[in-house]
Design a protein around this motif. Structure first.
Motif, PDB file in Angstrom:
ATOM      1  N   ARG A 137       1.158   7.708  -7.815  1.00 49.86           N
ATOM      2  CA  ARG A 137       0.992   6.339  -8.329  1.00 49.86           C
ATOM      3  C   ARG A 137       2.059   5.403  -7.764  1.00 49.86           C
ATOM      4  O   ARG A 137       1.761   4.248  -7.413  1.00 49.86           O
ATOM      5  CB  ARG A 137       1.068   6.361  -9.863  1.00 49.86           C
ATOM      6  CG  ARG A 137       0.791   5.011 -10.510  1.00 49.86           C
ATOM      7  CD  ARG A 137      -0.638   4.560 -10.260  1.00 49.86           C
ATOM      8  NE  ARG A 137      -0.927   3.311 -10.952  1.00 49.86           N
ATOM      9  CZ  ARG A 137      -0.562   2.104 -10.517  1.00 49.86           C
ATOM     10  NH1 ARG A 137       0.094   1.978  -9.371  1.00 49.86           N
ATOM     11  NH2 ARG A 137      -0.869   1.020 -11.204  1.00 49.86           N
ATOM     12  N   ILE A 138       3.290   5.879  -7.674  1.00 51.27           N
ATOM     13  CA  ILE A 138       4.358   5.069  -7.063  1.00 51.27           C
ATOM     14  C   ILE A 138       4.020   4.808  -5.598  1.00 51.27           C
ATOM     15  O   ILE A 138       4.156   3.681  -5.101  1.00 51.27           O
ATOM     16  CB  ILE A 138       5.717   5.790  -7.167  1.00 51.27           C
ATOM     17  CG1 ILE A 138       6.154   5.890  -8.630  1.00 51.27           C
ATOM     18  CG2 ILE A 138       6.787   5.063  -6.355  1.00 51.27           C
ATOM     19  CD1 ILE A 138       7.332   6.834  -8.846  1.00 51.27           C
ATOM     20  N   GLY A 139       3.587   5.855  -4.903  1.00 49.90           N
ATOM     21  CA  GLY A 139       3.227   5.702  -3.500  1.00 49.90           C
ATOM     22  C   GLY A 139       2.080   4.734  -3.295  1.00 49.90           C
ATOM     23  O   GLY A 139       2.110   3.897  -2.382  1.00 49.90           O
ATOM     24  N   LEU A 143       2.458   1.265  -1.103  1.00 50.93           N
ATOM     25  CA  LEU A 143       1.621   0.991   0.063  1.00 50.93           C
ATOM     26  C   LEU A 143       0.781  -0.260  -0.147  1.00 50.93           C
ATOM     27  O   LEU A 143       0.588  -1.058   0.782  1.00 50.93           O
ATOM     28  CB  LEU A 143       0.718   2.195   0.350  1.00 50.93           C
ATOM     29  CG  LEU A 143       1.441   3.467   0.806  1.00 50.93           C
ATOM     30  CD1 LEU A 143       0.475   4.636   0.887  1.00 50.93           C
ATOM     31  CD2 LEU A 143       2.128   3.255   2.148  1.00 50.93           C
ATOM     32  N   GLN A 144       0.305  -0.461  -1.358  1.00 50.25           N
ATOM     33  CA  GLN A 144      -0.498  -1.650  -1.627  1.00 50.25           C
ATOM     34  C   GLN A 144       0.321  -2.923  -1.433  1.00 50.25           C
ATOM     35  O   GLN A 144      -0.186  -3.930  -0.946  1.00 50.25           O
ATOM     36  CB  GLN A 144      -1.045  -1.567  -3.058  1.00 50.25           C
ATOM     37  CG  GLN A 144      -2.188  -2.534  -3.368  1.00 50.25           C
ATOM     38  CD  GLN A 144      -1.704  -3.943  -3.670  1.00 50.25           C
ATOM     39  OE1 GLN A 144      -0.613  -4.137  -4.210  1.00 50.25           O
ATOM     40  NE2 GLN A 144      -2.509  -4.939  -3.323  1.00 50.25           N
ATOM     41  N   ARG A 145       1.599  -2.846  -1.759  1.00 42.62           N
ATOM     42  CA  ARG A 145       2.453  -4.037  -1.633  1.00 42.62           C
ATOM     43  C   ARG A 145       2.965  -4.251  -0.220  1.00 42.62           C
ATOM     44  O   ARG A 145       3.078  -5.392   0.235  1.00 42.62           O
ATOM     45  CB  ARG A 145       3.649  -3.921  -2.583  1.00 42.62           C
ATOM     46  CG  ARG A 145       3.304  -4.009  -4.042  1.00 42.62           C
ATOM     47  CD  ARG A 145       4.559  -4.055  -4.903  1.00 42.62           C
ATOM     48  NE  ARG A 145       4.242  -3.949  -6.322  1.00 42.62           N
ATOM     49  CZ  ARG A 145       5.117  -4.090  -7.299  1.00 42.62           C
ATOM     50  NH1 ARG A 145       6.393  -4.334  -7.019  1.00 42.62           N
ATOM     51  NH2 ARG A 145       4.748  -3.971  -8.561  1.00 42.62           N
ATOM     52  N   PHE A 146       3.315  -3.164   0.459  1.00 41.34           N
ATOM     53  CA  PHE A 146       4.104  -3.334   1.679  1.00 41.34           C
ATOM     54  C   PHE A 146       3.513  -2.766   2.965  1.00 41.34           C
ATOM     55  O   PHE A 146       3.977  -3.114   4.047  1.00 41.34           O
ATOM     56  CB  PHE A 146       5.501  -2.704   1.473  1.00 41.34           C
ATOM     57  CG  PHE A 146       6.286  -3.341   0.367  1.00 41.34           C
ATOM     58  CD1 PHE A 146       6.810  -4.622   0.515  1.00 41.34           C
ATOM     59  CD2 PHE A 146       6.480  -2.690  -0.839  1.00 41.34           C
ATOM     60  CE1 PHE A 146       7.520  -5.221  -0.496  1.00 41.34           C
ATOM     61  CE2 PHE A 146       7.188  -3.275  -1.863  1.00 41.34           C
ATOM     62  CZ  PHE A 146       7.717  -4.556  -1.696  1.00 41.34           C
ATOM     63  N   TYR A 147       2.510  -1.897   2.878  1.00 39.62           N
ATOM     64  CA  TYR A 147       1.980  -1.340   4.123  1.00 39.62           C
ATOM     65  C   TYR A 147       1.319  -2.447   4.934  1.00 39.62           C
ATOM     66  O   TYR A 147       0.461  -3.176   4.406  1.00 39.62           O
ATOM     67  CB  TYR A 147       0.976  -0.224   3.832  1.00 39.62           C
ATOM     68  CG  TYR A 147       0.467   0.446   5.087  1.00 39.62           C
ATOM     69  CD1 TYR A 147       1.353   1.125   5.933  1.00 39.62           C
ATOM     70  CD2 TYR A 147      -0.865   0.361   5.453  1.00 39.62           C
ATOM     71  CE1 TYR A 147       0.903   1.730   7.091  1.00 39.62           C
ATOM     72  CE2 TYR A 147      -1.324   0.964   6.611  1.00 39.62           C
ATOM     73  CZ  TYR A 147      -0.433   1.637   7.429  1.00 39.62           C
ATOM     74  OH  TYR A 147      -0.879   2.226   8.584  1.00 39.62           O
ATOM     75  N   PRO A 148       1.679  -2.598   6.197  1.00 39.19           N
ATOM     76  CA  PRO A 148       1.188  -3.731   6.983  1.00 39.19           C
ATOM     77  C   PRO A 148      -0.263  -3.606   7.435  1.00 39.19           C
ATOM     78  O   PRO A 148      -0.870  -4.579   7.884  1.00 39.19           O
ATOM     79  CB  PRO A 148       2.133  -3.750   8.189  1.00 39.19           C
ATOM     80  CG  PRO A 148       2.604  -2.339   8.315  1.00 39.19           C
ATOM     81  CD  PRO A 148       2.699  -1.809   6.918  1.00 39.19           C
ATOM     82  N   GLY A 149      -0.848  -2.397   7.341  1.00 34.81           N
ATOM     83  CA  GLY A 149      -2.227  -2.206   7.768  1.00 34.81           C
ATOM     84  C   GLY A 149      -3.217  -2.509   6.656  1.00 34.81           C
ATOM     85  O   GLY A 149      -2.908  -3.139   5.651  1.00 34.81           O
ATOM     86  N   ALA A 150      -4.447  -2.010   6.837  1.00 33.00           N
ATOM     87  CA  ALA A 150      -5.497  -2.213   5.846  1.00 33.00           C
ATOM     88  C   ALA A 150      -5.137  -1.483   4.551  1.00 33.00           C
ATOM     89  O   ALA A 150      -4.537  -0.412   4.576  1.00 33.00           O
ATOM     90  CB  ALA A 150      -6.827  -1.694   6.395  1.00 33.00           C
ATOM     91  N   LYS A 151      -5.511  -2.054   3.436  1.00 32.55           N
ATOM     92  CA  LYS A 151      -5.192  -1.456   2.136  1.00 32.55           C
ATOM     93  C   LYS A 151      -6.276  -0.448   1.737  1.00 32.55           C
ATOM     94  O   LYS A 151      -6.816  -0.465   0.639  1.00 32.55           O
ATOM     95  CB  LYS A 151      -5.053  -2.534   1.077  1.00 32.55           C
ATOM     96  CG  LYS A 151      -4.091  -3.658   1.441  1.00 32.55           C
ATOM     97  CD  LYS A 151      -2.674  -3.161   1.726  1.00 32.55           C
ATOM     98  CE  LYS A 151      -1.729  -4.330   2.001  1.00 32.55           C
ATOM     99  NZ  LYS A 151      -0.362  -3.902   2.344  1.00 32.55           N
ATOM    100  N   THR A 152      -6.590   0.439   2.669  1.00 31.74           N
ATOM    101  CA  THR A 152      -7.600   1.467   2.444  1.00 31.74           C
ATOM    102  C   THR A 152      -6.973   2.831   2.646  1.00 31.74           C
ATOM    103  O   THR A 152      -6.245   3.049   3.623  1.00 31.74           O
ATOM    104  CB  THR A 152      -8.783   1.305   3.424  1.00 31.74           C
ATOM    105  OG1 THR A 152      -9.357   0.014   3.265  1.00 31.74           O
ATOM    106  CG2 THR A 152      -9.844   2.369   3.174  1.00 31.74           C
ATOM    107  N   LEU A 172      -5.832   0.113  -4.164  1.00 32.55           N
ATOM    108  CA  LEU A 172      -6.189   0.501  -2.803  1.00 32.55           C
ATOM    109  C   LEU A 172      -7.680   0.818  -2.769  1.00 32.55           C
ATOM    110  O   LEU A 172      -8.225   1.365  -3.737  1.00 32.55           O
ATOM    111  CB  LEU A 172      -5.407   1.733  -2.360  1.00 32.55           C
ATOM    112  CG  LEU A 172      -3.894   1.580  -2.165  1.00 32.55           C
ATOM    113  CD1 LEU A 172      -3.264   2.946  -1.890  1.00 32.55           C
ATOM    114  CD2 LEU A 172      -3.577   0.620  -1.019  1.00 32.55           C
ATOM    115  N   GLU A 173      -8.326   0.481  -1.674  1.00 32.66           N
ATOM    116  CA  GLU A 173      -9.722   0.877  -1.506  1.00 32.66           C
ATOM    117  C   GLU A 173      -9.747   2.349  -1.097  1.00 32.66           C
ATOM    118  O   GLU A 173      -9.024   2.749  -0.184  1.00 32.66           O
ATOM    119  CB  GLU A 173     -10.403   0.021  -0.437  1.00 32.66           C
ATOM    120  CG  GLU A 173     -11.876   0.361  -0.256  1.00 32.66           C
ATOM    121  CD  GLU A 173     -12.559  -0.457   0.824  1.00 32.66           C
ATOM    122  OE1 GLU A 173     -13.781  -0.333   0.965  1.00 32.66           O
ATOM    123  OE2 GLU A 173     -11.851  -1.207   1.539  1.00 32.66           O
ATOM    124  N   VAL A 174     -10.547   3.151  -1.769  1.00 34.80           N
ATOM    125  CA  VAL A 174     -10.586   4.587  -1.501  1.00 34.80           C
ATOM    126  C   VAL A 174     -11.865   4.948  -0.749  1.00 34.80           C
ATOM    127  O   VAL A 174     -12.973   4.676  -1.215  1.00 34.80           O
ATOM    128  CB  VAL A 174     -10.509   5.402  -2.809  1.00 34.80           C
ATOM    129  CG1 VAL A 174     -10.542   6.896  -2.508  1.00 34.80           C
ATOM    130  CG2 VAL A 174      -9.247   5.046  -3.595  1.00 34.80           C
TER     131      VAL A 174
END
Length: 428
Positions: A137-139, A143-152, A172-174
């Motif tokens: 859940r933390i991860g 990633l939803q906040r800071f990963y620069p790629g698609a939120k998938t 995140l889109e799963v």
């Protein structure tokens, strides 16, 4: 003639009635539209098992280790570590936001290994978590906040049931990639690699580090190397879930091969760790989330944002279980003892797999059961259909999930023969 009390009571009755009506309206308007949630699959199995009066009923739905008598098992090393913690008379003050430092340092060493370059350089950000679920859940939030790629995020088909829920709640889109081949009851390696190569560049991919849940099907080391190459080719971000380190093969280093190989190959993965299975600390909820970064300076910035995510979630993790795990990981004698106990648990699971296959073959089963011993870890995919699983429960008092998954930990020397006979009767 009415008494004053009766008159007062009569006068107050309409007011009370109106108050009750208003309260009923408020309750109805607040919750009346909430739909009934679906029942938990495992809980349903447990309830059906408890109601069954068969003296030799078998529960293969539980996701926790059991000894050869079918009883919950507390590791002797855990008992000893807990006594050490208690005798220290420690206070109950809050841990820091990222947990007990002695625990997180040891958890990172266990996962990444003493030869890990990022570990030596101080570039791995790590926080204690509420077991593996909390780490995921933390991860997901990070990633939803800071990963620069698609939120998938792409998860395997199938995957642990909670993965989709955790990442969906992280916004995140799963999506899914091929993993399990029903025809071979094994890994769909070609399909997996093809799907990885066809993912949009820079996708997030969830990988089970070892003892894939629920199938028990793991890639070989050569296949992991090819998977790493495909992930690198697509510039994807690997997110490892390692809930069974040591519990799969009995060797904590062997079970960490995939994670360590990816790091050596220049990936910057993140990792969810759990100590529920390999230390039997189920109810203590001991876990860790970590991210490999490029430098100590980058690690410091990542660490600051992890703290910001954790603070409104639960503020501080619990200390007792982390202190027990830390004692085991940092005390050389206890650590050696624990590694032996983990190997013992893994060996028992492997033995039960072999005995089940052996008993089925002795009964003259026409089906091939090599997949039972080819798979690894607590769970096994039997290849049985939902209809066959229903027959196992209804006609033989053997309980497990409808997808054919069984918990090998629920098999014992005493019930493996009856289990084999029950499976044989519904499969031939």
């Amino acid at each position: 003639m009415f008494s004053r009390t009766a008159l007062q009571r009569a006068a107050a009755a309409p007011a009370r009635s109106n108050l009750i009506a208003q309260q009923s309206v408020r309750a109805a308007s607040a919750w009346s539209q909430i739909p009934q949630g679906p029942p938990d699959a495992i809980l349903g199995i447990t309830e059906a098992f408890k109601k069954d009066k068969h003296p030799q009923k078998i529960n293969l739905g539980v996701g926790a280790y059991r000894d050869d008598k079918g009883k919950p098992y507390v590791l002797p090393s855990v008992y000893q570590a807990e006594q050490q913690v208690i005798h220290q008379n420690l206070d109950k003050e809050y841990a820091g936001i990222t947990g007990v430092p002695e625990f997180t340092k040891a958890a990172a060493l266990l996962a990444y290994g003493p030869d890990s370059t990022p570990l030596k350089e101080g570039s791995i950000a790590i926080t204690q978590s509420i077991s593996g679920t909390g780490a995921l859940r933390i991860g997901g939030a990070f990633l939803q906040r800071f990963y620069p790629g698609a939120k998938t995020i792409y998860i395997p088909t199938p995957s642990w049931a909670n993965h989709k829920a955790v990442f969906s709640d992280s916004l995140l889109e799963v999506k899914q990639y091929r993993y399990y081949n029903k025809d071979t009851i094994g890994l769909d390696f070609d399909g997996m690699v093809a799907d990885i190569k066809n993912m949009p560049k820079g996708s997030i991919i969830l990988l089970h580090a070892c003892a894939h849940n629920p199938t028990g099907v793991d890639p070989t080391e050569d296949q992991w190397r090819a998977i790493s190459d495909a992930v690198k080719e697509g510039d994807h971000f690997p997110f490892f879930d390692m809930a069974y380190q040591g519990f799969a093969s009995g060797d904590t280093d062997k079970d960490a091969f995939a994670l360590r190989h990816f790091v050596k190959e220049g990936h910057f993965p993140c990792l969810a760790q759990s100590f529920a299975k390999n230390m039997g600390l189920y109810g203590e909820r001991v876990g860790a989330f970590s991210i490999v970064t490029a430098s100590p300076e980058e690690k410091a910035r990542v660490d600051s944002q992890i703290k910001i995510i954790v603070r409104p979630l639960y503020s501080n993790p619990p200390v007792h279980g982390a202190r027990v795990a830390s004692t085991i990981l940092n005390d050389p004698a206890l650590n050696k003892q624990w590694l032996g106990e983990v190997e013992g648990m893994a060996t028992r699971i492997i033995k039960m797999r072999a005995l089940l296959k052996e008993n089925l073959e002795k009964l003259g089963s026409k089906q091939k059961w090599n997949h039972i011993t080819d798979q690894i870890g607590m769970f096994a995919y039997t290849g049985l259909t939902a209809e066959q699983m229903s027959k196992l429960a209804e006609e033989h008092s053997v309980y497990a999930t409808k997808d054919g998954r069984i918990s090998v930990a629920g098999i014992t020397s005493d019930n493996v023969g009856r289990l084999a006979e029950s499976i044989y009767k519904i499969t031939g």
